[in-house]
Design an enzyme around this catalytic site. Structure first.
Site, PDB file in Angstrom:
ATOM      1  CG  ASP A 301     103.997   0.753 -45.855  1.00  0.00           C
ATOM      2  OD1 ASP A 301     104.829   1.025 -44.971  1.00  0.00           O
ATOM      3  OD2 ASP A 301     103.634  -0.403 -46.106  1.00  0.00           O
ATOM      4  CB  ALA A 302      99.268   5.186 -47.674  1.00  0.00           C
TER       5      ALA A 302
END
Length: 347
Positions: A301-302
């Protein structure tokens, strides 16, 4: 919050509170979980949430794939560049999510379901792997009407880039299609994350519905392999071949080539574009030492957050991938899907 249609990036997904524990090997055995996977909780998994609280030291971290990515994008962009929509309950968990979003400068337009519980995700860390078991709660009660509300409609209208997690397709494909079609018709950028192997495996129909409107697709090696298996591709672990197959699927806005990005943890990231499908680009990841890695929850997600930040700023795909790598590396050095404070300049 008054609707100020100035957000460049509109994100949508399942808002969840992560309940994270370490040394979870016993839990993996007991609940028949893979060490590096993401699933929706079945009946047999129901007791796991209570067991975490009773028997483990739980760290509560704001989660939900698209919300994590939205916080990552907010981290690298000026304040109030990113807004996030999803459905929560009217409970303390939702308040914890809002507080975490505020820290990164992410604004939200939640649909709030009175009397429902905000979704939760058991995050079981073993070594450098993370196993996710999600109970969606209020998240799957999201209604398409929310997108047409006076609070949300102008935000969708004004955004330049849109991001939806694959997990959302398990219940919200109509809402996702609504946003994707609007983006496509307006010549804006719609980004979809495959999110987990079970999405291409069991939600292939929903994926095929939304694919024509996707300008960018992000996935990891396990999701790419699941796509290959589900669609009968011969070389399941040839990431460039899988990316090429996805990139060259039919597309509604043909004027913008589709870009497919497949990450592979600490290994290289593969990028294929439909404009030049025979020439995949491979970006090396700067590996971290074992002792630098706290946990890998939220690393993908980062990456997506850094990448999206780059897209909003009009950076090249190469620069977007590099930003994704930087944010991913930062995230694995924190507990759960969090970022360094004070802020580190990414761009």
């Amino acid at each position: 919050m008054s609707a100020q249609p100035s957000y460049q990036l509109f994100c949508m997904g399942n808002p969840l509170l992560d309940m994270q524990v370490t040394n979870g090997e016993e839990l993996l055995k007991k609940y028949d979980l893979k060490s590096n996977d993401a699933i929706l909780a079945e009946e047999k998994h129901a007791p796991i949430y209570r067991e975490l609280v009773d028997n483990y030291k739980v760290t509560y971290v704001a989660g939900g794939a698209a919300q994590n990515a939205a916080r990552g994008a907010a981290y690298v962009l000026p304040p109030h560049s990113v807004v996030y929509a999803g459905c929560v309950g009217d409970d303390d968990l939702a308040e914890q999510l809002k507080a975490a979003n505020a820290r990164e400068g992410l604004d939200q337009v939640y649909q709030v379901k009175k009397g429902e519980k905000t979704g939760a995700c058991a995050v079981i860390i073993s070594g450098h792997d993370r196993s996710l078991v999600t109970t969606l709660g209020a998240a799957e009660k999201f209604e398409k009407e929310h997108l047409a509300s006076p609070e949300v409609a102008p935000l969708i209208e004004a955004a330049k880039v849109y991001y939806v997690e694959g997990y959302f397709l398990t219940h919200g494909v109509e809402s996702a299609l609504e946003v994707a079609k609007k983006a496509s018709e307006a010549g804006k950028i719609f980004v979809l994350n495959l999110s987990a192997p079970f999405i291409p495996q069991f939600f292939a129909v929903q994926l095929q519905q939304i694919l024509p409107y996707c300008d960018v697709i992000i996935g990891n090696e396990a999701e790419a392999e699941a796509w290959a298996s589900a669609t009968g591709l011969p070389n399941k672990d040839d990431l460039a071949a899988v990316a090429r197959a996805i990139a060259t699927q039919p597309k509604s806005n043909a004027s913008r080539p589709r870009t497919v990005i497949i990450t592979h943890g600490p290994k290289a990231t593969t990028v294929v574009t439909s404009a030049d499908p025979e020439n995949p680009k491979v970006f090396q990841v700067t590996p971290l030492k074992d002792e630098e890695i706290v946990d890998t929850n939220g690393a993908g997600d980062a990456f997506a957050g850094g990448f999206l930040g780059g897209l909003v700023l009009g950076k090249s795909i190469d620069e977007c991938v590099e930003a994704g790598h930087k944010l991913g590396a930062m995230c694995v050095q924190q507990v759960g899907p969090q970022y360094k404070w004070p802020k580190v300049q990414i761009f």
